[in-house]
Design a protein around this motif. Structure first.
Motif, PDB file in Angstrom:
ATOM      1  N   GLN A  19      67.875  18.218  12.203  1.00 43.35           N
ATOM      2  CA  GLN A  19      68.826  17.147  12.461  1.00 43.35           C
ATOM      3  C   GLN A  19      69.490  17.342  13.811  1.00 43.35           C
ATOM      4  O   GLN A  19      69.501  18.437  14.361  1.00 43.35           O
ATOM      5  CB  GLN A  19      69.876  17.078  11.364  1.00 43.35           C
ATOM      6  N   LYS A  20      70.053  16.269  14.325  1.00 47.76           N
ATOM      7  CA  LYS A  20      70.801  16.327  15.574  1.00 47.76           C
ATOM      8  C   LYS A  20      72.110  17.065  15.340  1.00 47.76           C
ATOM      9  O   LYS A  20      72.606  17.138  14.222  1.00 47.76           O
ATOM     10  CB  LYS A  20      71.117  14.918  16.073  1.00 47.76           C
ATOM     11  N   LEU A  21      72.679  17.585  16.405  1.00 46.63           N
ATOM     12  CA  LEU A  21      73.967  18.265  16.314  1.00 46.63           C
ATOM     13  C   LEU A  21      75.057  17.298  15.855  1.00 46.63           C
ATOM     14  O   LEU A  21      75.965  17.670  15.126  1.00 46.63           O
ATOM     15  CB  LEU A  21      74.321  18.875  17.671  1.00 46.63           C
ATOM     16  N   SER A  22      74.935  16.033  16.240  1.00 44.12           N
ATOM     17  CA  SER A  22      75.949  15.035  15.901  1.00 44.12           C
ATOM     18  C   SER A  22      75.773  14.460  14.493  1.00 44.12           C
ATOM     19  O   SER A  22      76.670  13.792  13.990  1.00 44.12           O
ATOM     20  CB  SER A  22      75.906  13.900  16.924  1.00 44.12           C
ATOM     21  N   ASP A  23      74.626  14.713  13.822  1.00 43.40           N
ATOM     22  CA  ASP A  23      74.408  14.208  12.462  1.00 43.40           C
ATOM     23  C   ASP A  23      75.303  14.946  11.466  1.00 43.40           C
ATOM     24  O   ASP A  23      75.582  16.128  11.619  1.00 43.40           O
ATOM     25  CB  ASP A  23      72.954  14.384  12.028  1.00 43.40           C
ATOM     26  N   ALA A  24      75.710  14.245  10.437  1.00 44.63           N
ATOM     27  CA  ALA A  24      76.532  14.856   9.386  1.00 44.63           C
ATOM     28  C   ALA A  24      75.649  15.741   8.497  1.00 44.63           C
ATOM     29  O   ALA A  24      74.477  15.446   8.272  1.00 44.63           O
ATOM     30  CB  ALA A  24      77.180  13.768   8.549  1.00 44.63           C
ATOM     31  N   ASP A  25      76.232  16.835   8.014  1.00 47.46           N
ATOM     32  CA  ASP A  25      75.506  17.710   7.094  1.00 47.46           C
ATOM     33  C   ASP A  25      75.285  16.980   5.770  1.00 47.46           C
ATOM     34  O   ASP A  25      76.072  16.104   5.397  1.00 47.46           O
ATOM     35  CB  ASP A  25      76.304  18.996   6.854  1.00 47.46           C
ATOM     36  N   PRO A  26      74.236  17.337   5.040  1.00 51.05           N
ATOM     37  CA  PRO A  26      73.987  16.660   3.763  1.00 51.05           C
ATOM     38  C   PRO A  26      75.113  16.939   2.761  1.00 51.05           C
ATOM     39  O   PRO A  26      75.648  18.042   2.691  1.00 51.05           O
ATOM     40  CB  PRO A  26      72.664  17.256   3.281  1.00 51.05           C
ATOM     41  N   ALA A  27      75.490  15.912   1.999  1.00 54.00           N
ATOM     42  CA  ALA A  27      76.567  16.049   1.026  1.00 54.00           C
ATOM     43  C   ALA A  27      76.024  16.259  -0.385  1.00 54.00           C
ATOM     44  O   ALA A  27      76.735  16.729  -1.258  1.00 54.00           O
ATOM     45  CB  ALA A  27      77.449  14.807   1.056  1.00 54.00           C
ATOM     46  N   VAL A  28      74.730  15.924  -0.599  1.00 52.22           N
ATOM     47  CA  VAL A  28      74.134  15.996  -1.929  1.00 52.22           C
ATOM     48  C   VAL A  28      72.983  16.992  -1.907  1.00 52.22           C
ATOM     49  O   VAL A  28      72.136  16.967  -1.015  1.00 52.22           O
ATOM     50  CB  VAL A  28      73.628  14.602  -2.370  1.00 52.22           C
ATOM     51  N   CYS A  29      72.921  17.855  -2.908  1.00 57.03           N
ATOM     52  CA  CYS A  29      71.830  18.824  -3.025  1.00 57.03           C
ATOM     53  C   CYS A  29      70.552  18.089  -3.449  1.00 57.03           C
ATOM     54  O   CYS A  29      70.572  17.325  -4.422  1.00 57.03           O
ATOM     55  CB  CYS A  29      72.182  19.894  -4.057  1.00 57.03           C
ATOM     56  N   PRO A  30      69.424  18.309  -2.730  1.00 57.84           N
ATOM     57  CA  PRO A  30      68.191  17.621  -3.110  1.00 57.84           C
ATOM     58  C   PRO A  30      67.584  18.146  -4.420  1.00 57.84           C
ATOM     59  O   PRO A  30      66.788  17.463  -5.044  1.00 57.84           O
ATOM     60  CB  PRO A  30      67.256  17.893  -1.938  1.00 57.84           C
ATOM     61  N   ALA A  31      67.975  19.321  -4.879  1.00 53.67           N
ATOM     62  CA  ALA A  31      67.401  19.891  -6.099  1.00 53.67           C
ATOM     63  C   ALA A  31      68.172  19.466  -7.350  1.00 53.67           C
ATOM     64  O   ALA A  31      67.577  19.032  -8.340  1.00 53.67           O
ATOM     65  CB  ALA A  31      67.376  21.414  -5.995  1.00 53.67           C
ATOM     66  N   CYS A  32      69.504  19.601  -7.328  1.00 58.92           N
ATOM     67  CA  CYS A  32      70.281  19.329  -8.545  1.00 58.92           C
ATOM     68  C   CYS A  32      71.127  18.067  -8.457  1.00 58.92           C
ATOM     69  O   CYS A  32      71.643  17.599  -9.464  1.00 58.92           O
ATOM     70  CB  CYS A  32      71.167  20.523  -8.897  1.00 58.92           C
ATOM     71  N   GLY A  33      71.325  17.535  -7.245  1.00 53.04           N
ATOM     72  CA  GLY A  33      72.093  16.309  -7.077  1.00 53.04           C
ATOM     73  C   GLY A  33      73.595  16.517  -7.034  1.00 53.04           C
ATOM     74  O   GLY A  33      74.360  15.546  -7.039  1.00 53.04           O
ATOM     75  N   ALA A  34      74.053  17.760  -6.976  1.00 50.55           N
ATOM     76  CA  ALA A  34      75.496  18.033  -6.923  1.00 50.55           C
ATOM     77  C   ALA A  34      76.062  17.547  -5.590  1.00 50.55           C
ATOM     78  O   ALA A  34      75.482  17.772  -4.537  1.00 50.55           O
ATOM     79  CB  ALA A  34      75.759  19.521  -7.095  1.00 50.55           C
ATOM     80  N   GLU A  35      77.203  16.861  -5.666  1.00 47.51           N
ATOM     81  CA  GLU A  35      77.833  16.334  -4.452  1.00 47.51           C
ATOM     82  C   GLU A  35      78.930  17.266  -3.974  1.00 47.51           C
ATOM     83  O   GLU A  35      79.695  17.812  -4.770  1.00 47.51           O
ATOM     84  CB  GLU A  35      78.430  14.949  -4.725  1.00 47.51           C
ATOM     85  N   GLY A  36      78.998  17.455  -2.659  1.00 43.12           N
ATOM     86  CA  GLY A  36      80.067  18.242  -2.054  1.00 43.12           C
ATOM     87  C   GLY A  36      79.925  19.746  -2.224  1.00 43.12           C
ATOM     88  O   GLY A  36      80.853  20.478  -1.919  1.00 43.12           O
ATOM     89  N   ARG A  37      78.805  20.238  -2.704  1.00 38.80           N
ATOM     90  CA  ARG A  37      78.628  21.670  -2.924  1.00 38.80           C
ATOM     91  C   ARG A  37      77.645  22.292  -1.931  1.00 38.80           C
ATOM     92  O   ARG A  37      77.331  23.460  -2.026  1.00 38.80           O
ATOM     93  CB  ARG A  37      78.112  21.927  -4.352  1.00 38.80           C
TER      94      ARG A  37
END
Length: 96
Positions: A19-37
């Motif tokens: 990802q680009k430096l300016s892109d936001a980090d992912p908020a959702v885990c692609p494996a379990c779907g937990a948000e904000g973790r």
């Protein structure tokens, strides 16, 4: 674009993302779907700087004199000893 490593606190899943430096980090885990973790991990760089230091003329012609910007601190210990051989010689001269 750099590759960043991420980990999920909920399930422990680790993954990489290009990802680009300016892109936001992912908020959702692609494996379990937990948000904000999901958080970014600190990883080792993929390159190593080796040698006696940086030179101000690294990209100039070979005929130009290169000067070490790091100074004497970048020289190996044995190179410092070779630079001043007079100081290493004991005074053994005796006068009759």
């Amino acid at each position: 674009m750099p590759i960043y490593a991420f980990a999920c606190d909920a399930c422990g899943h680790t993954f990489d993302r290009l990802q680009k430096l300016s892109d936001a980090d992912p908020a959702v885990c692609p494996a379990c779907g937990a948000e904000g973790r999901v958080h970014r991990q600190l990883t080792a760089p993929q390159f190593r700087l080796a040698g006696g230091g940086w030179y101000e003329t690294d990209f100039k012609k070979d005929g130009d004199k290169k000067r070490n910007l790091a100074g004497d601190a970048a020289k190996p210990a044995d190179a410092k000893a070779e630079a001043k051989p007079e100081a290493a010689k004991p005074a053994t001269e005796s006068k009759p």
